[in-house]
Design an enzyme around this catalytic site. Structure first.
Site, PDB file in Angstrom:
ATOM      1  N   GLN A   1       8.604   2.151  -8.364  1.00 47.30           N
ATOM      2  CA  GLN A   1       8.541   1.833  -6.930  1.00 47.30           C
ATOM      3  C   GLN A   1       9.333   0.564  -6.613  1.00 47.30           C
ATOM      4  O   GLN A   1       8.902  -0.536  -6.963  1.00 47.30           O
ATOM      5  CB  GLN A   1       7.081   1.616  -6.539  1.00 47.30           C
ATOM      6  CG  GLN A   1       6.850   1.224  -5.097  1.00 47.30           C
ATOM      7  CD  GLN A   1       5.369   0.932  -4.833  1.00 47.30           C
ATOM      8  OE1 GLN A   1       4.683   0.415  -5.705  1.00 47.30           O
ATOM      9  NE2 GLN A   1       4.896   1.259  -3.666  1.00 47.30           N
ATOM     10  N   GLY A   2      10.462   0.714  -5.959  1.00 45.03           N
ATOM     11  CA  GLY A   2      11.296  -0.434  -5.612  1.00 45.03           C
ATOM     12  C   GLY A   2      11.081  -0.848  -4.165  1.00 45.03           C
ATOM     13  O   GLY A   2      11.969  -0.665  -3.318  1.00 45.03           O
TER      14      GLY A   2
ATOM     15  N   SER B   1       9.061  -4.139  -3.318  1.00 42.64           N
ATOM     16  CA  SER B   1       9.028  -5.601  -3.200  1.00 42.64           C
ATOM     17  C   SER B   1      10.384  -6.226  -3.521  1.00 42.64           C
ATOM     18  O   SER B   1      11.117  -5.739  -4.389  1.00 42.64           O
ATOM     19  CB  SER B   1       7.997  -6.183  -4.159  1.00 42.64           C
ATOM     20  OG  SER B   1       6.733  -5.651  -3.885  1.00 42.64           O
TER      21      SER B   1
ATOM     22  N   SER C   1       6.934  -2.062 -11.447  1.00 44.20           N
ATOM     23  CA  SER C   1       6.160  -1.601 -12.606  1.00 44.20           C
ATOM     24  C   SER C   1       6.834  -0.406 -13.258  1.00 44.20           C
ATOM     25  O   SER C   1       7.241   0.535 -12.572  1.00 44.20           O
ATOM     26  CB  SER C   1       4.752  -1.181 -12.178  1.00 44.20           C
ATOM     27  OG  SER C   1       4.119  -2.230 -11.514  1.00 44.20           O
TER      28      SER C   1
ATOM     29  N   GLU D   1      -1.416   4.855  -2.416  1.00 46.48           N
ATOM     30  CA  GLU D   1      -1.541   3.840  -3.454  1.00 46.48           C
ATOM     31  C   GLU D   1      -2.897   3.127  -3.349  1.00 46.48           C
ATOM     32  O   GLU D   1      -3.555   2.859  -4.346  1.00 46.48           O
ATOM     33  CB  GLU D   1      -0.405   2.827  -3.300  1.00 46.48           C
ATOM     34  CG  GLU D   1      -0.312   1.855  -4.451  1.00 46.48           C
ATOM     35  CD  GLU D   1       0.949   0.986  -4.376  1.00 46.48           C
ATOM     36  OE1 GLU D   1       1.607   0.951  -3.315  1.00 46.48           O
ATOM     37  OE2 GLU D   1       1.252   0.346  -5.394  1.00 46.48           O
TER      38      GLU D   1
ATOM     39  N   GLU E   1      -5.729 -10.727   0.685  1.00 45.55           N
ATOM     40  CA  GLU E   1      -5.640 -11.274   2.053  1.00 45.55           C
ATOM     41  C   GLU E   1      -5.135 -10.188   3.015  1.00 45.55           C
ATOM     42  O   GLU E   1      -5.622 -10.060   4.146  1.00 45.55           O
ATOM     43  CB  GLU E   1      -4.688 -12.488   2.095  1.00 45.55           C
ATOM     44  CG  GLU E   1      -5.222 -13.739   1.419  1.00 45.55           C
ATOM     45  CD  GLU E   1      -5.164 -13.667  -0.114  1.00 45.55           C
ATOM     46  OE1 GLU E   1      -4.397 -12.838  -0.652  1.00 45.55           O
ATOM     47  OE2 GLU E   1      -5.890 -14.422  -0.773  1.00 45.55           O
TER      48      GLU E   1
HETATM   49  C1  LIG Z   1       1.078  -6.274 -11.705  1.00 50.62           C
HETATM   50  C2  LIG Z   1       1.907  -6.057 -10.479  1.00 50.62           C
HETATM   51  C3  LIG Z   1       2.617  -4.892 -10.347  1.00 50.62           C
HETATM   52  C4  LIG Z   1       3.426  -4.687  -9.225  1.00 50.62           C
HETATM   53  N1  LIG Z   1       4.147  -3.530  -9.148  1.00 50.62           N
HETATM   54  C5  LIG Z   1       4.975  -3.338  -8.100  1.00 50.62           C
HETATM   55  C6  LIG Z   1       5.810  -2.167  -8.041  1.00 50.62           C
HETATM   56  O1  LIG Z   1       5.784  -1.309  -8.917  1.00 50.62           O
HETATM   57  N2  LIG Z   1       6.677  -2.055  -7.021  1.00 50.62           N
HETATM   58  C7  LIG Z   1       6.745  -2.982  -6.027  1.00 50.62           C
HETATM   59  O2  LIG Z   1       7.527  -2.761  -5.110  1.00 50.62           O
HETATM   60  N3  LIG Z   1       5.980  -4.097  -6.046  1.00 50.62           N
HETATM   61  C8  LIG Z   1       5.105  -4.300  -7.076  1.00 50.62           C
HETATM   62  N4  LIG Z   1       4.332  -5.434  -7.129  1.00 50.62           N
HETATM   63  C9  LIG Z   1       4.535  -6.462  -6.118  1.00 50.62           C
HETATM   64  C10 LIG Z   1       3.380  -6.573  -5.128  1.00 50.62           C
HETATM   65  O3  LIG Z   1       3.380  -5.489  -4.246  1.00 50.62           O
HETATM   66  C11 LIG Z   1       3.579  -7.914  -4.411  1.00 50.62           C
HETATM   67  O4  LIG Z   1       3.441  -8.949  -5.362  1.00 50.62           O
HETATM   68  C12 LIG Z   1       2.559  -8.089  -3.309  1.00 50.62           C
HETATM   69  O5  LIG Z   1       2.791  -7.189  -2.254  1.00 50.62           O
HETATM   70  C13 LIG Z   1       2.567  -9.523  -2.755  1.00 50.62           C
HETATM   71  O6  LIG Z   1       3.868  -9.905  -2.397  1.00 50.62           O
HETATM   72  P1  LIG Z   1       4.526 -11.273  -2.910  1.00 50.62           P
HETATM   73  O7  LIG Z   1       4.322 -11.339  -4.392  1.00 50.62           O
HETATM   74  O8  LIG Z   1       5.894 -11.352  -2.369  1.00 50.62           O
HETATM   75  O9  LIG Z   1       3.609 -12.410  -2.280  1.00 50.62           O
HETATM   76  P2  LIG Z   1       3.699 -12.953  -0.782  1.00 50.62           P
HETATM   77  O10 LIG Z   1       3.802 -11.804   0.165  1.00 50.62           O
HETATM   78  O11 LIG Z   1       4.751 -14.011  -0.709  1.00 50.62           O
HETATM   79  O12 LIG Z   1       2.288 -13.616  -0.628  1.00 50.62           O
HETATM   80  C14 LIG Z   1       1.986 -14.909  -1.171  1.00 50.62           C
HETATM   81  C15 LIG Z   1       0.556 -15.264  -0.746  1.00 50.62           C
HETATM   82  O13 LIG Z   1       0.476 -15.320   0.698  1.00 50.62           O
HETATM   83  C16 LIG Z   1      -0.524 -14.437   1.183  1.00 50.62           C
HETATM   84  N5  LIG Z   1      -0.095 -13.809   2.431  1.00 50.62           N
HETATM   85  C17 LIG Z   1       1.095 -13.230   2.681  1.00 50.62           C
HETATM   86  N6  LIG Z   1       1.132 -12.726   3.932  1.00 50.62           N
HETATM   87  C18 LIG Z   1      -0.090 -12.975   4.481  1.00 50.62           C
HETATM   88  C19 LIG Z   1      -0.687 -12.691   5.747  1.00 50.62           C
HETATM   89  N7  LIG Z   1      -0.021 -12.018   6.703  1.00 50.62           N
HETATM   90  N8  LIG Z   1      -1.966 -13.087   5.948  1.00 50.62           N
HETATM   91  C20 LIG Z   1      -2.658 -13.757   4.988  1.00 50.62           C
HETATM   92  N9  LIG Z   1      -2.140 -14.073   3.775  1.00 50.62           N
HETATM   93  C21 LIG Z   1      -0.880 -13.673   3.523  1.00 50.62           C
HETATM   94  C22 LIG Z   1      -0.674 -13.401   0.090  1.00 50.62           C
HETATM   95  O14 LIG Z   1      -1.960 -12.784   0.132  1.00 50.62           O
HETATM   96  C23 LIG Z   1      -0.467 -14.216  -1.168  1.00 50.62           C
HETATM   97  O15 LIG Z   1      -1.659 -14.858  -1.544  1.00 50.62           O
HETATM   98  C24 LIG Z   1       3.504  -5.673  -8.225  1.00 50.62           C
HETATM   99  C25 LIG Z   1       2.767  -6.854  -8.347  1.00 50.62           C
HETATM  100  C26 LIG Z   1       1.983  -7.056  -9.468  1.00 50.62           C
HETATM  101  C27 LIG Z   1       1.212  -8.349  -9.578  1.00 50.62           C
END
Ligand SMILES: Cc1cc2nc3c(=O)[nH]c(=O)nc-3n(C[C@H](O)[C@H](O)[C@H](O)COP(=O)(O)OP(=O)(O)OC[C@H]3O[C@@H](n4cnc5c(N)ncnc54)[C@H](O)[C@@H]3O)c2cc1C
Length: 406
Positions: free
Chosen positions: A136-137, A139, A171, A259, A386
């Site tokens: 899944q691409g 993020s 992932s 999901e 969140e």
């Molecule tokens: C083990 C693992 C597997 C993953 N696998 C995939 C995958 O296969 N494909 C893929 O595309 N992605 C994947 N992800 C990515 C995952 O979807 C993102 O990490 C997640 O959506 C959070 O985005 P970010 O890391 O950019 O954090 P950010 O969006 O930058 O968030 C940082 C912090 O701010 C908070 N925050 C952000 N916006 C808000 C809001 N509007 N209100 C309140 N709080 C907020 C968040 O809760 C978090 O605590 C994976 C992540 C992990 C940890």
């Protein structure tokens, strides 16, 4: 407790029990089909390969691979309740389901809803027989929770889409041959409207690079279950755009709904087993009489029971042929927060031993260390806690929308 869900489901349960007793392959008993991501040891995977092939063939002959998909596209059209019975029976027997990862749970359902007949006929059988393995691409470095802001660009060139950008936290990217991406194909319209959902082959048909450079990322558990991708002019036929050009947001919402909903009806089974194993561990350590340990274990037990009852409530909703509501977010929030605290309880219980990694090559972790470290990810992927709180507050409880800064 086994629910009596009526004669039809009783006979379905019997059918699955008979299948399992006739086809059971002892060598595969207890194998966790999801173990790869957690980075658990796979020493004897070679020995199991042949057994696995036989097991796949047995399941395929009964259409028990992607069985929740409609029969017209190769599934068995099992309802949510039937799926819960199926999962429960496999779990009870200790036999793994053959699952096609994100192809089965995310891309397939999105193609079923948004694809054309030609796309369904082409892509779905390739997921069922294991030809295509998806990652899944979605993020990107600056767009995780703010998924609609993705910047990876898609430009139409003849009958192809040319994609350039960067994806991260993908992932299983190192195990996949196709990445489903959300990319910006129209930068001049409001952000949700200019996106397309494109299935991009990781390599070209002749095996050469398709402009996607993979870089593995290591998790704090030591495992490396995901990668980041640098995408430079990767090509996909326009046929691989699902739901039509610039309509990717709707398709992505179907993907995310699947999901987060996950296997909520049987989620408790895994956690129940893990809980009783921790009780055994407490007995081994003679800490089971310690009042503080007992308090922690009692808390964990009640949480697993709540998960079981939530699963039953969802089953009742499905049995009444009602669409589940905000349960997907509630369940996701509940199990992920539970498991994080359970990980703390487990390493506290094993004490100083929890700080010593097991002998052997690589960065090994035992199961309690794995629960402690790995569970941190659960409150982040598939939408952070969140974000789930926001969804529950705004869409389920009707609270005012979160104020946007600036
Ligand atoms: C083990 C693992 C597997 C993953 N696998 C995939 C995958 O296969 N494909 C893929 O595309 N992605 C994947 N992800 C990515 C995952 O979807 C993102 O990490 C997640 O959506 C959070 O985005 P970010 O890391 O950019 O954090 P950010 O969006 O930058 O968030 C940082 C912090 O701010 C908070 N925050 C952000 N916006 C808000 C809001 N509007 N209100 C309140 N709080 C907020 C968040 O809760 C978090 O605590 C994976 C992540 C992990 C940890």
């Amino acid at each position: 407790m086994e629910l009596d869900l009526g004669p039809e489901l009783r006979s379905f349960r019997d059918e699955i029990r008979t299948f399992l007793s006739e086809h059971r392959i002892e060598q595969l008993a207890g194998v966790d089909p999801l173990a790869g991501f957690a980075g658990q040891a796979e020493e004897d995977s070679e020995n199991r390969a042949e057994a696995w092939r036989q097991w796949e063939a047995a399941l395929a002959s009964e259409r028990l691979i992607c069985p929740q998909w409609p029969s017209e596209v190769g599934g068995r059209g099992l309802s949510g309740v039937e799926m819960a019975v199926l999962n429960e029976e496999f779990d009870r027997d200790g036999m793994p389901r053959v699952m096609r990862g994100m192809g089965e749970s995310l891309v397939g359902p999105s193609i079923i809803v948004h694809g054309t007949d030609e796309q369904r006929a082409h892509f779905l059988p390739r997921i069922i027989d294991g030809t295509d393995r998806y990652c899944q691409g979605f993020s990107e470095p600056d767009h995780g929770s703010d998924l609609a802001g993705v910047e990876t660009r898609g430009v139409v060139d003849g009958d192809e889409m040319v994609v350039t950008g960067q994806k991260v936290w993908t992932s299983g990217a190192h195990l996949a041959n196709t990445i489903f991406t959300l990319c910006r194909t129209d930068p001049d319209v409001p952000k949700h409207r200019g996106l397309s959902y494109v299935l991009i082959p990781m390599t070209r048909a002749d095996g050469s690079s398709n402009g996607i450079e993979l870089q593995p990322l290591r998790q704090m558990s030591g495992a490396s279950g995901f990668c980041q991708e640098f995408i430079e002019g990767a090509r996909a036929p326009l046929f691989n755009v699902i739901g039509g050009l610039h309509n990717g947001w709707r398709v992505a919402m179907t993907t995310l709904g699947n999901e987060r909903g996950g296997r909520a009806t049987t989620m408790h089974l895994r956690y129940e087993r893990e809980f009783w194993d921790l009780v055994d561990e407490a007995r081994k350590q003679s800490s089971h009489t310690d009042p503080l340990v007992r308090q922690d274990l009692a808390w964990a037990y009640t949480q697993v029971e709540i998960m079981r009852y939530s699963g039953l409530r969802l089953l009742a909703t499905l049995a009444a042929k009602r669409e589940p509501g905000p349960e997907a977010s509630i369940n996701k929030l509940f199990w992920s927060e539970y498991h994080k605290r359970f990980g703390n309880i487990a390493v506290n219980l094993v004490g100083a031993q929890g700080m010593i990694r097991p002998e052997g090559p690589g960065y090994r972790t035992d199961r309690w260390q794995q629960a402690f470290l790995g569970s941190r990810a659960g409150t982040i992927f598939s939408g952070t806690s969140e974000i789930q709180h926001n969804i529950i507050g705004e869409r389920a409880l009707g609270l005012p929308k979160e104020p946007v800064v600036g």
